[in-house]
Design an enzyme around this catalytic site. Structure first.
Site, PDB file in Angstrom:
ATOM      1  N   CYS A 230      24.019 -11.701  -4.658  1.00 52.66           N
ATOM      2  CA  CYS A 230      23.108 -10.678  -4.628  1.00 52.66           C
ATOM      3  C   CYS A 230      23.382  -9.444  -5.564  1.00 52.66           C
ATOM      4  O   CYS A 230      23.630  -8.443  -5.307  1.00 52.66           O
ATOM      5  CB  CYS A 230      23.241 -10.167  -3.071  1.00 52.66           C
ATOM      6  SG  CYS A 230      23.111 -11.295  -1.668  1.00 52.66           S
ATOM      7  N   ALA A 231      23.220 -10.012  -6.827  1.00 52.33           N
ATOM      8  CA  ALA A 231      23.840  -9.306  -8.067  1.00 52.33           C
ATOM      9  C   ALA A 231      22.989  -7.875  -7.970  1.00 52.33           C
ATOM     10  O   ALA A 231      23.326  -6.776  -8.444  1.00 52.33           O
ATOM     11  CB  ALA A 231      23.581  -9.783  -9.185  1.00 52.33           C
ATOM     12  N   GLY A 234      23.345  -5.329 -10.894  1.00 51.09           N
ATOM     13  CA  GLY A 234      24.509  -5.581 -11.631  1.00 51.09           C
ATOM     14  C   GLY A 234      25.649  -4.860 -11.529  1.00 51.09           C
ATOM     15  O   GLY A 234      26.697  -4.791 -12.496  1.00 51.09           O
ATOM     16  N   GLY A 235      25.727  -3.667 -10.944  1.00 49.53           N
ATOM     17  CA  GLY A 235      26.897  -2.587 -11.110  1.00 49.53           C
ATOM     18  C   GLY A 235      28.178  -3.193 -10.714  1.00 49.53           C
ATOM     19  O   GLY A 235      29.418  -3.273 -11.413  1.00 49.53           O
ATOM     20  N   LYS A 236      28.195  -4.121  -9.661  1.00 53.80           N
ATOM     21  CA  LYS A 236      29.256  -4.882  -9.360  1.00 53.80           C
ATOM     22  C   LYS A 236      29.691  -6.025 -10.295  1.00 53.80           C
ATOM     23  O   LYS A 236      30.788  -6.517 -10.824  1.00 53.80           O
ATOM     24  CB  LYS A 236      29.243  -5.474  -7.738  1.00 53.80           C
ATOM     25  CG  LYS A 236      29.725  -4.205  -6.950  1.00 53.80           C
ATOM     26  CD  LYS A 236      29.622  -4.927  -5.345  1.00 53.80           C
ATOM     27  CE  LYS A 236      28.222  -4.712  -5.034  1.00 53.80           C
ATOM     28  NZ  LYS A 236      27.561  -3.240  -4.866  1.00 53.80           N
ATOM     29  N   ASP A 254      20.188 -13.331  -8.173  1.00 54.17           N
ATOM     30  CA  ASP A 254      19.189 -12.598  -7.401  1.00 54.17           C
ATOM     31  C   ASP A 254      17.969 -13.002  -7.061  1.00 54.17           C
ATOM     32  O   ASP A 254      17.476 -13.924  -8.147  1.00 54.17           O
ATOM     33  CB  ASP A 254      19.094 -11.115  -7.901  1.00 54.17           C
ATOM     34  CG  ASP A 254      18.835 -10.036  -7.051  1.00 54.17           C
ATOM     35  OD1 ASP A 254      19.727  -9.504  -6.310  1.00 54.17           O
ATOM     36  OD2 ASP A 254      17.755  -9.749  -6.550  1.00 54.17           O
ATOM     37  N   ASP A 281      15.250 -18.376  -5.945  1.00 50.84           N
ATOM     38  CA  ASP A 281      13.990 -18.386  -5.012  1.00 50.84           C
ATOM     39  C   ASP A 281      14.747 -17.930  -3.576  1.00 50.84           C
ATOM     40  O   ASP A 281      13.838 -17.188  -2.928  1.00 50.84           O
ATOM     41  CB  ASP A 281      13.257 -19.688  -4.800  1.00 50.84           C
ATOM     42  CG  ASP A 281      12.515 -20.208  -6.177  1.00 50.84           C
ATOM     43  OD1 ASP A 281      11.998 -19.048  -6.793  1.00 50.84           O
ATOM     44  OD2 ASP A 281      12.419 -21.182  -6.495  1.00 50.84           O
ATOM     45  N   ASP A 301      27.451  -8.880  -1.670  1.00 45.76           N
ATOM     46  CA  ASP A 301      26.890  -7.649  -1.262  1.00 45.76           C
ATOM     47  C   ASP A 301      25.651  -7.883  -0.469  1.00 45.76           C
ATOM     48  O   ASP A 301      24.279  -7.786  -1.187  1.00 45.76           O
ATOM     49  CB  ASP A 301      26.774  -6.918  -2.507  1.00 45.76           C
ATOM     50  CG  ASP A 301      26.362  -5.336  -1.874  1.00 45.76           C
ATOM     51  OD1 ASP A 301      26.565  -4.924  -0.936  1.00 45.76           O
ATOM     52  OD2 ASP A 301      26.098  -4.651  -3.071  1.00 45.76           O
ATOM     53  N   CYS A 354      26.786  -1.923   2.856  1.00 45.03           N
ATOM     54  CA  CYS A 354      26.896  -0.340   3.087  1.00 45.03           C
ATOM     55  C   CYS A 354      26.202  -0.027   4.331  1.00 45.03           C
ATOM     56  O   CYS A 354      25.401   0.851   4.192  1.00 45.03           O
ATOM     57  CB  CYS A 354      26.187   0.123   1.805  1.00 45.03           C
ATOM     58  SG  CYS A 354      24.695  -0.428   1.223  1.00 45.03           S
TER      59      CYS A 354
END
Length: 419
Positions: A230-231, A234-236, A254, A281, A301, A354
């Site tokens: 679940c990008a 793209g931080g991670k 994603d 999808d 994530d 989170c």
């Protein structure tokens, strides 16, 4: 803050635009600034601080003002939380409002119910009371009413942390190493980092320290096949690519084309060449089926309530509900199951959210393990210690809290596939 009639009117207009939260507050505020493009940086900062301050303390402000208008919320906030006195406000307000302000100044916060003192909706207090004392809930709520610090991550492919700290010092920006992440820096204040040459050259990215630690739990190695399931923007993903030294293959999946498009300029700045963004999808996409049993490491994530980010996104208290939590749990289980199917034997998966709620965290992992005996738990404290990251209050699961770690409330579990 020097309050003028024009500035007061703009504050009221901004609050009126954002309530009753038809969309995320940051998006609505961005639209407001686009509609008022004449505003300077200083005015924008003042308006943003006030709007988010009101959202952080909205339960108490509405208790003071009843069915409050935007104007009443602004005046109550300025009086109770910005320390403005009647002498400053008198030239800007009506005579009837003077008497009302005197009344609200006399209301004692400590005499209010727990939900108002903690600034949590009652349904969330009820959920938290299953696992925490009222004192813990109050302390957590008070911590989440404070703005989050500004954390950045050093792109280890292009720079070292000591080099970036020295460069920031030369620019007059006060900063220090984050206490846990070996590539994190915490900046004092809110300088315009997105216009800084270090940012524009790809040497730094804005990323909460807690989010950085998730990458070190996954610990991808150069040459591996890795998936960020679940990008998002793209931080991670960028951190994982740097940990892999830009070697191997890293898929950034994603369902949102828009989020993946936001990754593209960041990827270009980063100098990484091993990242492959792809829209899917759903968790049943054929692209995923072709990778089943072939992947070394997977980051999940998961979509969640986001309640652990209330310092940054206080509007989530009104955009989530018990019903939305129930729906999210179904989605989380489906995503975790699909992501786990990608792993080869011996592969590692990090499931993270989170969220503050065990329903989205431990309970999801426990249900998954009950149905998938080929997976086992790796202890987060041991994995971090292997990388010389020593985190207090961590054991089998990672459970970060702004109360104890000054990060967002990240949860993580690390799973390993045996066969």
């Amino acid at each position: 803050m020097r309050l003028t009639p024009e500035r007061l009117d703009l504050l009221i207009a901004a609050v009126r635009k954002i309530l009753p939260l038809p969309a995320p507050a940051d998006i609505l505020l961005r639209q407001f600034f686009q509609d008022h493009h004449q505003l300077g940086q200083n005015d924008r900062g003042i308006i943003a601080e006030a709007v988010f301050g009101i959202l952080r303390r909205r339960f108490f402000l509405e208790k003071l003002a009843g069915k409050a208008t935007a104007r009443e919320l602004v005046l109550a906030y300025l009086t109770r939380f910005q320390g403005m006195n009647l002498r400053e406000l008198a030239p800007l307000i009506r005579e009837t409002e003077i008497k009302w302000i005197q009344q609200i100044k006399a209301v004692k916060l400590e005499e209010q119910p727990l939900s108002i003192r903690a600034e949590f909706p009652e349904w969330l207090v009820e959920k938290l009371q299953k696992y925490h004392s009222d004192e813990e809930i109050l302390r957590l709520g008070q911590t989440l009413q404070q703005p989050a610090p500004l954390d950045i991550r050093v792109n280890s492919l292009l720079a070292k942390r000591e080099e970036i700290l020295a460069a920031l010092e030369q620019q007059g920006i006060e900063a220090q190493p984050t206490p846990f992440s070996p590539v994190g820096i915490r900046i004092t204040g809110k300088p315009a980092i997105n216009r800084n040459t270090l940012f524009l050259s790809g040497k730094i990215e804005v990323q909460d320290e807690g989010s950085q630690l998730l990458g070190f739990l996954l610990a991808p190695k150069r040459g591996e096949m890795v998936v960020d399931f679940c990008a998002g923007a793209g931080g991670k993903t960028l951190l994982l690519g740097a940990l892999m030294h830009s070697r191997g293959r890293l898929y950034a999946f994603d369902v949102s084309e828009k989020r993946l498009n936001n990754l593209k300029p960041r990827l270009k700045r980063s100098g990484l060449s091993n990242i492959h963004p792809q829209r899917i999808d759903s968790e049943r996409d054929s692209k995923l089926k072709r990778l089943a049993g072939k992947i070394d490491r997977v980051m999940v994530d998961a979509p969640c309530s986001g309640l652990g980010t209330l310092r940054r996104n206080p509007d989530l208290k009104w955009r989530q509900s018990p019903e939305s939590i129930d729906e999210l749990q179904k989605k989380q289980m489906a995503i975790l199951t699909a992501a786990a199917n990608l792993l080869k034997p011996g592969g590692r998966l990090v499931y993270a959210t989170c969220s503050l709620l065990p329903e989205e965290n431990q309970q999801i992992v426990e249900r998954f393990l009950a149905d998938h005996p080929q997976f086992s738990i790796l202890h987060c404290d041991e994995l971090l210690a292997q990388q010389k990251i020593h985190l207090p209050d961590t054991g089998k699961f990672l459970q970060l809290s702004p109360l104890y770690h000054n990060t967002d409330s990240f949860f993580a579990a690390v799973l390993e596939r045996s066969v």
